[in-house]
Design an enzyme around this catalytic site. Structure first.
Site, PDB file in Angstrom:
ATOM      1  N   HIS A  56       0.740  -1.117  -0.047  1.00 62.06           N
ATOM      2  CA  HIS A  56       0.059   0.023  -0.191  1.00 62.06           C
ATOM      3  C   HIS A  56       0.969   1.411   0.035  1.00 62.06           C
ATOM      4  O   HIS A  56       0.343   2.518   0.430  1.00 62.06           O
ATOM      5  CB  HIS A  56      -0.877   0.100   1.354  1.00 62.06           C
ATOM      6  CG  HIS A  56      -1.565  -1.165   1.349  1.00 62.06           C
ATOM      7  ND1 HIS A  56      -2.655  -1.482   0.486  1.00 62.06           N
ATOM      8  CD2 HIS A  56      -1.733  -2.131   2.201  1.00 62.06           C
ATOM      9  CE1 HIS A  56      -3.190  -2.585   0.837  1.00 62.06           C
ATOM     10  NE2 HIS A  56      -2.793  -3.191   2.014  1.00 62.06           N
ATOM     11  N   HIS A 218      -7.426  -4.460  -0.607  1.00 61.69           N
ATOM     12  CA  HIS A 218      -6.680  -5.890  -1.189  1.00 61.69           C
ATOM     13  C   HIS A 218      -7.367  -6.229  -2.057  1.00 61.69           C
ATOM     14  O   HIS A 218      -6.935  -7.457  -2.415  1.00 61.69           O
ATOM     15  CB  HIS A 218      -6.757  -6.420   0.266  1.00 61.69           C
ATOM     16  CG  HIS A 218      -5.924  -5.832   1.680  1.00 61.69           C
ATOM     17  ND1 HIS A 218      -7.012  -5.430   2.412  1.00 61.69           N
ATOM     18  CD2 HIS A 218      -4.944  -5.907   1.890  1.00 61.69           C
ATOM     19  CE1 HIS A 218      -6.214  -4.951   3.526  1.00 61.69           C
ATOM     20  NE2 HIS A 218      -4.959  -5.175   3.161  1.00 61.69           N
TER      21      HIS A 218
END
Length: 333
Positions: A56, A218
């Site tokens: 991320h 995700h």
């Protein structure tokens, strides 16, 4: 799959080695699995620690530095770090004023940070936790019980980090973080799936003429899968979801707005989206006081964006404008 890597197994340590080489103000400890500010902990300052699965970036390693995080513990790709990493990070930066854990609402992160907090308490370190759960797309997912933690994490780390830097005590810093989270809402749209190095293929199939509305960072499914439409219509759908959930936000309010790329979206498209967000809010009498546009909470190579809106309260503007010096955010220094 085409990625710059040596092997899938060494992807994370190789990336962290590069981070350390590029930013000597950070100390990467491979043995403990932590990234820490190089300078010694500031006396009597509350320390901020966050972490989560990698993939991320720049969240969270890119936000370690003056005015934001003191340490982070990166897990494997999309995998929560373990309590030992979190405890090591807390030990490395504790200066006697306590440690604030900033935790995104994903099951593994929550459980492991809870265990780390218990271990820290046994070691004599006072810990408080701010749980980030700003995503309004879904209430529960495979990864969460309750709303997911996404873009508001950046706001919490910046504003709580500024409060710690000015000398606020642990209870005050934690209260700032919780207020920021409560004032923030996010919603994401995916144009493509992402590909993890270990899997070597996209996480889900998405036809060229469809998008995932309300996707998770995700790649978790969102609210619906819909036909690709003009950006104005997609932004309107996202903003309607945000405002419907944010009952306190209305005409006359100031906001902090972030249009965040999910990893593979050109900056020109993000600015286009921001323009539509600005128009949408302006038509409803809502002002934008502060802005971020770019990649801040990504999902590897996913094409798409998320929109985060935070209703401004005092002292949010002053804390936002205070100096920050990290690899990914830097102003006032």
């Amino acid at each position: 799959m085409k990625k710059f890597l040596n092997t899938a197994d060494t992807f994370l340590p190789d990336a962290l080695a590069g981070l350390a080489a590029a930013h000597p103000e950070l100390r990467v400890d491979v043995d403990t699995g932590t990234v820490v500010r190089t300078e010694a902990p500031e006396s009597a300052k509350v320390a901020l620690v966050s972490g989560g699965g990698s993939g991320h970036e720049p969240l969270h390693t890119g936000f370690v530095g003056a005015g934001m995080l003191d340490a982070t513990c990166p897990g494997q790709i999309f995998t929560a770090p373990v309590p030992d990493q979190m405890l090591a990070a807390a030990n490395a930066v504790n200066a006697g004023a306590g440690v604030l854990f900033v935790v995104k609402n994903y099951t593994g992160d929550v459980l492991n940070f809870e265990m780390a907090a218990d271990l820290a308490l046994e070691a004599g370190i006072e810990v408080q936790t701010v749980l980030v759960d700003d995503d309004v797309a879904v209430q529960d997912s495979t990864f969460t019980a309750g709303r997911r933690g996404t873009g508001a994490t950046v706001f919490v780390e910046k504003l709580a980090g500024a409060a710690a830097a000015r000398g606020d005590d642990l209870a005050t810093v934690a209260d700032i973080g919780r207020r920021v989270n409560a004032a923030s809402r996010s919603f994401a749209l995916a144009l493509t799936a992402c590909t993890t190095p270990a899997a070597g293929r996209p996480g889900f199939d998405l036809p060229d003429d469809e998008i995932e509305v309300g996707v998770g960072i995700h790649g978790e499914p969102g609210r619906t899968r819909e036909r690709l439409r003009p950006a104005r219509e997609l932004v309107s759908e996202a903003m309607e979801a945000i405002l419907a959930d944010h009952e306190a936000l209305g005409a006359g309010d100031d906001t902090i707005v972030m249009v965040n790329g999910l990893g593979a979206t050109p900056l020109s498209e993000l600015y286009l989206v921001y323009g539509e967000v600005a128009s949408y809010l302006s038509e409803r009498g809502i002002r934008i006081a502060r802005t971020l546009v770019g990649n801040f909470v990504t999902s590897l190579d996913m094409a798409g964006c998320s929109i985060t809106v935070c209703r401004v309260e005092e002292p949010f503007p002053q804390l936002w404008d205070s100096p920050v010096r990290t690899p990914a955010l830097r102003w006032g220094c």
